[in-house]
Design a protein around this motif. Structure first.
Motif, short mmCIF file in Angstrom:
data_model
loop_
_atom_site.label_atom_id
_atom_site.label_comp_id
_atom_site.label_asym_id
_atom_site.label_seq_id
_atom_site.Cartn_x
_atom_site.Cartn_y
_atom_site.Cartn_z
N LEU A 112 1.88 3.52 -7.38
CA LEU A 112 2.26 4.14 -8.65
C LEU A 112 2.59 3.07 -9.68
O LEU A 112 2.19 3.19 -10.86
CB LEU A 112 3.47 5.05 -8.46
CG LEU A 112 4.05 5.68 -9.73
CD1 LEU A 112 3.00 6.53 -10.45
CD2 LEU A 112 5.29 6.51 -9.41
N SER A 171 0.81 -1.22 0.00
CA SER A 171 0.00 0.00 0.00
C SER A 171 0.85 1.27 0.00
O SER A 171 0.32 2.37 0.14
CB SER A 171 -0.93 0.02 1.22
OG SER A 171 -0.18 0.00 2.43
N ASP A 172 2.16 1.13 -0.17
CA ASP A 172 3.04 2.30 -0.20
C ASP A 172 2.89 3.03 -1.53
O ASP A 172 2.42 2.47 -2.52
CB ASP A 172 4.49 1.88 0.01
CG ASP A 172 4.96 0.91 -1.07
OD1 ASP A 172 5.62 1.34 -2.02
OD2 ASP A 172 4.62 -0.30 -0.97
N ASP A 173 3.28 4.29 -1.56
CA ASP A 173 3.09 5.12 -2.75
C ASP A 173 3.79 4.54 -3.97
O ASP A 173 3.25 4.59 -5.09
CB ASP A 173 3.59 6.54 -2.49
CG ASP A 173 2.64 7.34 -1.60
OD1 ASP A 173 1.45 6.95 -1.50
OD2 ASP A 173 3.10 8.34 -1.01
N ALA A 209 -3.02 8.44 -8.51
CA ALA A 209 -1.79 8.15 -9.25
C ALA A 209 -2.10 7.82 -10.70
O ALA A 209 -1.39 8.26 -11.62
CB ALA A 209 -1.04 6.98 -8.60
N ARG A 246 -5.43 7.02 -3.20
CA ARG A 246 -4.05 7.30 -3.63
C ARG A 246 -3.72 6.57 -4.92
O ARG A 246 -3.04 7.12 -5.80
CB ARG A 246 -3.07 6.92 -2.52
CG ARG A 246 -2.98 7.93 -1.40
CD ARG A 246 -1.74 7.72 -0.55
NE ARG A 246 -1.92 6.65 0.41
CZ ARG A 246 -1.10 5.62 0.53
NH1 ARG A 246 -0.05 5.48 -0.28
NH2 ARG A 246 -1.31 4.69 1.45
#
Length: 291
Positions: free
Chosen positions: A122, A116-118, A239, A235
Protein backbone atom coordinates in the motif's frame (compact mmCIF):
# COMPACT_ATOMS: atom_id res chain seq x y z
CA UNK A 1 25.98 -4.13 -9.36
CA UNK A 2 26.99 -4.55 -12.99
CA UNK A 3 29.91 -2.19 -12.80
CA UNK A 4 33.48 -2.77 -13.82
CA UNK A 5 35.53 -2.81 -10.59
CA UNK A 6 38.45 -1.47 -12.63
CA UNK A 7 36.66 1.81 -13.45
CA UNK A 8 39.05 4.68 -12.74
CA UNK A 9 37.11 7.21 -10.65
CA UNK A 10 40.01 9.54 -9.84
CA UNK A 11 39.06 12.28 -12.31
CA UNK A 12 35.45 12.12 -11.16
CA UNK A 13 36.43 12.47 -7.52
CA UNK A 14 38.59 15.49 -8.35
CA UNK A 15 35.55 17.04 -10.02
CA UNK A 16 33.41 16.31 -6.96
CA UNK A 17 35.96 18.05 -4.75
CA UNK A 18 35.86 21.11 -7.01
CA UNK A 19 32.05 21.18 -6.93
CA UNK A 20 31.87 20.79 -3.15
CA UNK A 21 34.89 22.97 -2.43
CA UNK A 22 36.46 20.42 -0.10
CA UNK A 23 38.21 17.09 -0.04
CA UNK A 24 36.25 13.87 -0.01
CA UNK A 25 36.75 11.26 2.68
CA UNK A 26 35.16 7.83 2.48
CA UNK A 27 34.05 6.54 -0.95
CA UNK A 28 31.96 3.38 -1.21
CA UNK A 29 30.11 1.69 -4.04
CA UNK A 30 26.35 1.41 -3.82
CA UNK A 31 24.63 -1.76 -4.98
CA UNK A 32 21.62 -2.11 -7.24
CA UNK A 33 22.56 -0.10 -10.33
CA UNK A 34 22.27 -1.66 -13.82
CA UNK A 35 23.29 1.40 -15.80
CA UNK A 36 25.97 3.05 -13.72
CA UNK A 37 28.71 2.97 -11.16
CA UNK A 38 27.07 4.55 -8.11
CA UNK A 39 29.33 5.98 -5.41
CA UNK A 40 28.40 7.25 -1.95
CA UNK A 41 30.91 9.95 -1.04
CA UNK A 42 31.44 11.46 2.39
CA UNK A 43 33.10 14.91 2.30
CA UNK A 44 35.16 16.11 5.22
CA UNK A 45 32.67 18.72 6.41
CA UNK A 46 29.36 18.34 4.58
CA UNK A 47 26.68 15.68 4.28
CA UNK A 48 27.27 12.62 2.11
CA UNK A 49 26.47 12.76 -1.60
CA UNK A 50 25.97 10.27 -4.43
CA UNK A 51 27.84 10.28 -7.72
CA UNK A 52 26.38 8.50 -10.72
CA UNK A 53 28.96 7.58 -13.34
CA UNK A 54 27.24 6.26 -16.46
CA UNK A 55 29.79 3.53 -17.16
CA UNK A 56 27.70 0.66 -18.54
CA UNK A 57 26.54 0.22 -22.13
CA UNK A 58 24.22 0.88 -23.84
CA UNK A 59 23.38 3.62 -21.34
CA UNK A 60 26.84 5.19 -21.45
CA UNK A 61 26.35 6.01 -25.15
CA UNK A 62 23.19 7.93 -24.21
CA UNK A 63 24.66 9.27 -20.99
CA UNK A 64 24.39 12.96 -21.85
CA UNK A 65 20.58 13.07 -22.21
CA UNK A 66 20.08 10.57 -19.38
CA UNK A 67 22.11 12.45 -16.77
CA UNK A 68 20.76 15.79 -17.96
CA UNK A 69 17.20 14.52 -17.67
CA UNK A 70 17.76 13.15 -14.18
CA UNK A 71 19.24 16.45 -13.01
CA UNK A 72 16.41 18.52 -14.49
CA UNK A 73 13.75 16.24 -13.03
CA UNK A 74 15.30 16.27 -9.57
CA UNK A 75 15.50 20.05 -9.61
CA UNK A 76 11.84 20.22 -10.57
CA UNK A 77 10.84 17.75 -7.85
CA UNK A 78 12.54 19.88 -5.21
CA UNK A 79 9.31 21.90 -4.95
CA UNK A 80 7.11 18.81 -4.53
CA UNK A 81 6.53 16.29 -1.76
CA UNK A 82 8.09 13.44 -3.76
CA UNK A 83 11.12 12.20 -1.77
CA UNK A 84 13.73 12.37 -4.52
CA UNK A 85 17.43 13.25 -4.31
CA UNK A 86 18.40 16.84 -5.11
CA UNK A 87 20.69 17.51 -8.03
CA UNK A 88 23.97 19.26 -7.20
CA UNK A 89 25.96 19.23 -10.46
CA UNK A 90 26.20 17.50 -13.83
CA UNK A 91 29.05 16.57 -16.16
CA UNK A 92 26.73 15.28 -18.85
CA UNK A 93 29.34 14.78 -21.57
CA UNK A 94 31.89 13.24 -19.23
CA UNK A 95 34.45 15.85 -20.21
CA UNK A 96 35.72 16.14 -16.64
CA UNK A 97 34.84 12.75 -15.18
CA UNK A 98 35.60 10.44 -18.08
CA UNK A 99 31.99 9.23 -18.06
CA UNK A 100 28.68 11.13 -18.03
CA UNK A 101 28.21 12.04 -14.39
CA UNK A 102 25.55 13.38 -12.03
CA UNK A 103 26.20 14.47 -8.44
CA UNK A 104 23.22 14.47 -6.08
CA UNK A 105 22.29 14.32 -2.41
CA UNK A 106 22.32 11.00 -0.57
CA UNK A 107 18.95 10.00 0.85
CA UNK A 108 18.73 7.95 4.04
CA UNK A 109 17.66 4.33 3.92
CA UNK A 110 18.21 1.22 1.85
CA UNK A 111 16.31 -0.85 -0.68
CA UNK A 112 14.19 -3.63 0.82
CA UNK A 113 12.92 -5.66 -2.16
CA UNK A 114 11.89 -8.50 0.16
CA UNK A 115 8.89 -6.48 1.42
CA UNK A 116 5.61 -8.09 0.34
CA UNK A 117 3.19 -7.42 3.20
CA UNK A 118 -0.02 -5.49 2.53
CA UNK A 119 1.12 -2.38 4.41
CA UNK A 120 4.33 -2.12 2.36
CA UNK A 121 2.51 -2.70 -0.92
CA UNK A 122 0.00 0.00 0.00
CA UNK A 123 2.84 2.40 0.79
CA UNK A 124 4.37 1.69 -2.62
CA UNK A 125 1.00 2.32 -4.27
CA UNK A 126 0.54 5.60 -2.40
CA UNK A 127 4.05 6.70 -3.33
CA UNK A 128 3.44 5.95 -7.00
CA UNK A 129 0.14 7.82 -6.90
CA UNK A 130 1.96 10.88 -5.51
CA UNK A 131 4.44 10.73 -8.38
CA UNK A 132 1.62 10.54 -10.92
CA UNK A 133 0.00 13.58 -9.32
CA UNK A 134 3.01 15.79 -10.13
CA UNK A 135 2.26 18.54 -12.65
CA UNK A 136 5.54 19.03 -14.55
CA UNK A 137 6.86 22.57 -14.78
CA UNK A 138 9.43 21.60 -17.43
CA UNK A 139 9.23 19.76 -20.72
CA UNK A 140 9.26 16.00 -20.17
CA UNK A 141 9.67 13.55 -23.02
CA UNK A 142 6.98 11.06 -24.08
CA UNK A 143 7.47 7.49 -22.86
CA UNK A 144 9.19 4.83 -24.92
CA UNK A 145 8.16 1.19 -25.01
CA UNK A 146 10.90 -1.24 -24.01
CA UNK A 147 9.11 -4.04 -25.88
CA UNK A 148 10.24 -3.22 -29.39
CA UNK A 149 9.73 -5.51 -32.39
CA UNK A 150 13.27 -6.90 -32.41
CA UNK A 151 12.59 -8.47 -29.02
CA UNK A 152 9.62 -10.45 -30.34
CA UNK A 153 11.48 -13.76 -30.23
CA UNK A 154 10.28 -16.63 -28.05
CA UNK A 155 13.01 -17.09 -25.39
CA UNK A 156 14.79 -20.43 -25.36
CA UNK A 157 13.78 -21.01 -21.74
CA UNK A 158 10.05 -20.51 -22.42
CA UNK A 159 7.70 -23.36 -21.50
CA UNK A 160 4.72 -21.99 -23.44
CA UNK A 161 5.89 -20.64 -26.80
CA UNK A 162 2.31 -19.91 -27.91
CA UNK A 163 1.83 -17.63 -24.92
CA UNK A 164 4.74 -15.45 -26.03
CA UNK A 165 3.60 -15.43 -29.67
CA UNK A 166 0.15 -14.28 -28.55
CA UNK A 167 1.76 -11.52 -26.50
CA UNK A 168 3.80 -10.36 -29.49
CA UNK A 169 0.68 -10.30 -31.65
CA UNK A 170 -1.14 -8.22 -29.05
CA UNK A 171 1.68 -5.69 -28.90
CA UNK A 172 1.59 -5.27 -32.66
CA UNK A 173 -1.84 -3.68 -32.17
CA UNK A 174 -2.35 -0.10 -31.09
CA UNK A 175 -2.13 0.55 -27.32
CA UNK A 176 -5.33 1.58 -25.56
CA UNK A 177 -6.20 5.20 -24.94
CA UNK A 178 -4.88 6.66 -21.70
CA UNK A 179 -4.69 9.93 -19.82
CA UNK A 180 -1.03 10.98 -20.02
CA UNK A 181 0.65 11.86 -16.75
CA UNK A 182 4.09 12.23 -15.20
CA UNK A 183 5.63 8.77 -14.72
CA UNK A 184 8.87 7.58 -13.14
CA UNK A 185 9.19 4.89 -15.84
CA UNK A 186 11.41 2.61 -13.73
CA UNK A 187 9.38 2.49 -10.53
CA UNK A 188 10.19 -0.77 -8.75
CA UNK A 189 11.35 -2.09 -5.36
CA UNK A 190 15.05 -1.60 -6.14
CA UNK A 191 14.50 2.11 -6.72
CA UNK A 192 12.63 2.75 -3.47
CA UNK A 193 14.46 3.40 -0.20
CA UNK A 194 13.13 2.49 3.24
CA UNK A 195 14.28 3.87 6.58
CA UNK A 196 12.92 2.60 9.91
CA UNK A 197 9.91 1.04 8.25
CA UNK A 198 8.94 4.06 6.16
CA UNK A 199 9.65 5.06 2.57
CA UNK A 200 12.53 7.54 2.59
CA UNK A 201 13.15 8.10 -1.10
CA UNK A 202 12.74 7.24 -4.76
CA UNK A 203 15.88 7.14 -6.89
CA UNK A 204 16.92 6.63 -10.53
CA UNK A 205 15.07 9.33 -12.47
CA UNK A 206 16.89 8.93 -15.80
CA UNK A 207 13.90 7.43 -17.65
CA UNK A 208 11.21 9.85 -16.42
CA UNK A 209 8.52 10.44 -19.04
CA UNK A 210 4.98 11.47 -19.80
CA UNK A 211 2.92 8.36 -20.41
CA UNK A 212 0.29 5.93 -19.14
CA UNK A 213 0.11 5.64 -15.37
CA UNK A 214 -0.53 1.92 -15.66
CA UNK A 215 2.85 1.38 -17.32
CA UNK A 216 4.49 2.42 -14.03
CA UNK A 217 2.13 0.11 -12.15
CA UNK A 218 2.93 -2.69 -14.58
CA UNK A 219 6.68 -2.27 -14.24
CA UNK A 220 6.56 -2.42 -10.47
CA UNK A 221 4.18 -5.38 -10.64
CA UNK A 222 6.46 -7.29 -13.01
CA UNK A 223 9.41 -6.74 -10.71
CA UNK A 224 7.37 -7.85 -7.71
CA UNK A 225 6.24 -10.94 -9.64
CA UNK A 226 9.85 -11.86 -10.47
CA UNK A 227 10.81 -11.58 -6.80
CA UNK A 228 7.68 -12.86 -5.04
CA UNK A 229 5.23 -14.23 -7.61
CA UNK A 230 2.20 -12.84 -9.39
CA UNK A 231 -0.09 -12.89 -6.33
CA UNK A 232 2.02 -10.21 -4.65
CA UNK A 233 2.18 -8.25 -7.91
CA UNK A 234 -1.62 -8.29 -8.14
CA UNK A 235 -2.01 -7.10 -4.55
CA UNK A 236 0.17 -4.09 -5.33
CA UNK A 237 -1.74 -3.31 -8.55
CA UNK A 238 -5.07 -3.67 -6.73
CA UNK A 239 -3.88 -1.30 -4.02
CA UNK A 240 -2.93 1.29 -6.64
CA UNK A 241 -6.27 0.95 -8.46
CA UNK A 242 -8.17 1.31 -5.17
CA UNK A 243 -6.10 4.36 -4.18
CA UNK A 244 -6.43 6.23 -7.48
CA UNK A 245 -9.59 4.89 -9.11
CA UNK A 246 -7.60 4.20 -12.27
CA UNK A 247 -8.73 0.97 -13.95
CA UNK A 248 -6.14 -1.67 -14.90
CA UNK A 249 -4.82 -1.63 -18.47
CA UNK A 250 -3.41 -5.14 -19.01
CA UNK A 251 -1.99 -4.17 -22.41
CA UNK A 252 0.72 -2.27 -20.54
CA UNK A 253 1.29 -5.24 -18.22
CA UNK A 254 2.02 -7.34 -21.31
CA UNK A 255 4.22 -4.59 -22.75
CA UNK A 256 6.25 -4.48 -19.59
CA UNK A 257 6.79 -8.24 -19.32
CA UNK A 258 7.92 -8.49 -22.95
CA UNK A 259 10.21 -5.52 -22.34
CA UNK A 260 12.25 -7.74 -20.01
CA UNK A 261 13.37 -9.86 -22.98
CA UNK A 262 16.89 -9.02 -24.19
CA UNK A 263 17.56 -7.41 -27.57
CA UNK A 264 18.86 -9.74 -30.29
CA UNK A 265 22.38 -10.93 -29.55
CA UNK A 266 22.29 -9.72 -25.95
CA UNK A 267 22.10 -11.72 -22.74
CA UNK A 268 19.17 -11.25 -20.41
CA UNK A 269 19.99 -9.65 -17.08
CA UNK A 270 17.54 -12.16 -15.56
CA UNK A 271 19.35 -15.47 -15.38
CA UNK A 272 17.96 -17.33 -12.36
CA UNK A 273 15.68 -20.14 -13.62
CA UNK A 274 13.14 -19.51 -10.85
CA UNK A 275 12.94 -15.82 -11.80
CA UNK A 276 12.33 -16.77 -15.43
CA UNK A 277 9.53 -19.13 -14.39
CA UNK A 278 7.90 -16.32 -12.43
CA UNK A 279 8.31 -13.91 -15.36
CA UNK A 280 6.49 -16.31 -17.69
CA UNK A 281 3.89 -16.90 -15.00
CA UNK A 282 3.28 -13.16 -14.85
CA UNK A 283 2.79 -13.03 -18.61
CA UNK A 284 0.30 -15.91 -18.44
CA UNK A 285 -1.64 -14.12 -15.70
CA UNK A 286 -1.94 -10.78 -17.50
CA UNK A 287 -2.69 -12.36 -20.89
CA UNK A 288 -5.73 -14.15 -19.44
CA UNK A 289 -7.24 -10.75 -18.71
CA UNK A 290 -7.95 -10.34 -22.42
CA UNK A 291 -10.07 -13.49 -22.57
Amino acid sequence: MRSDPAVDCSAALEWVEEVLGEQVGEVRRLSGGWTSTMLAITPRLHEAVVLRLMTNEPWRTHGEPLTTRESEIQRMLASTEVPAPRSLAVDATGERCGHPAHLMTLLPGAIEPQRSDDASLLRLAELLASIHAVEPTIDVRSYQSWAWEAKFVVPVWAVDARLWEDAFALLRSEPPAYDPCFIHRDFQPRNVLWNRGEVSGVVDWVETSIGPAWLDVAHCATNLAIIHGTEVADRFADAYAAKTGRPPQPYFDVMDVVGFLPPPGKTSFITDPADLVRLEGRLAAVMTRYC
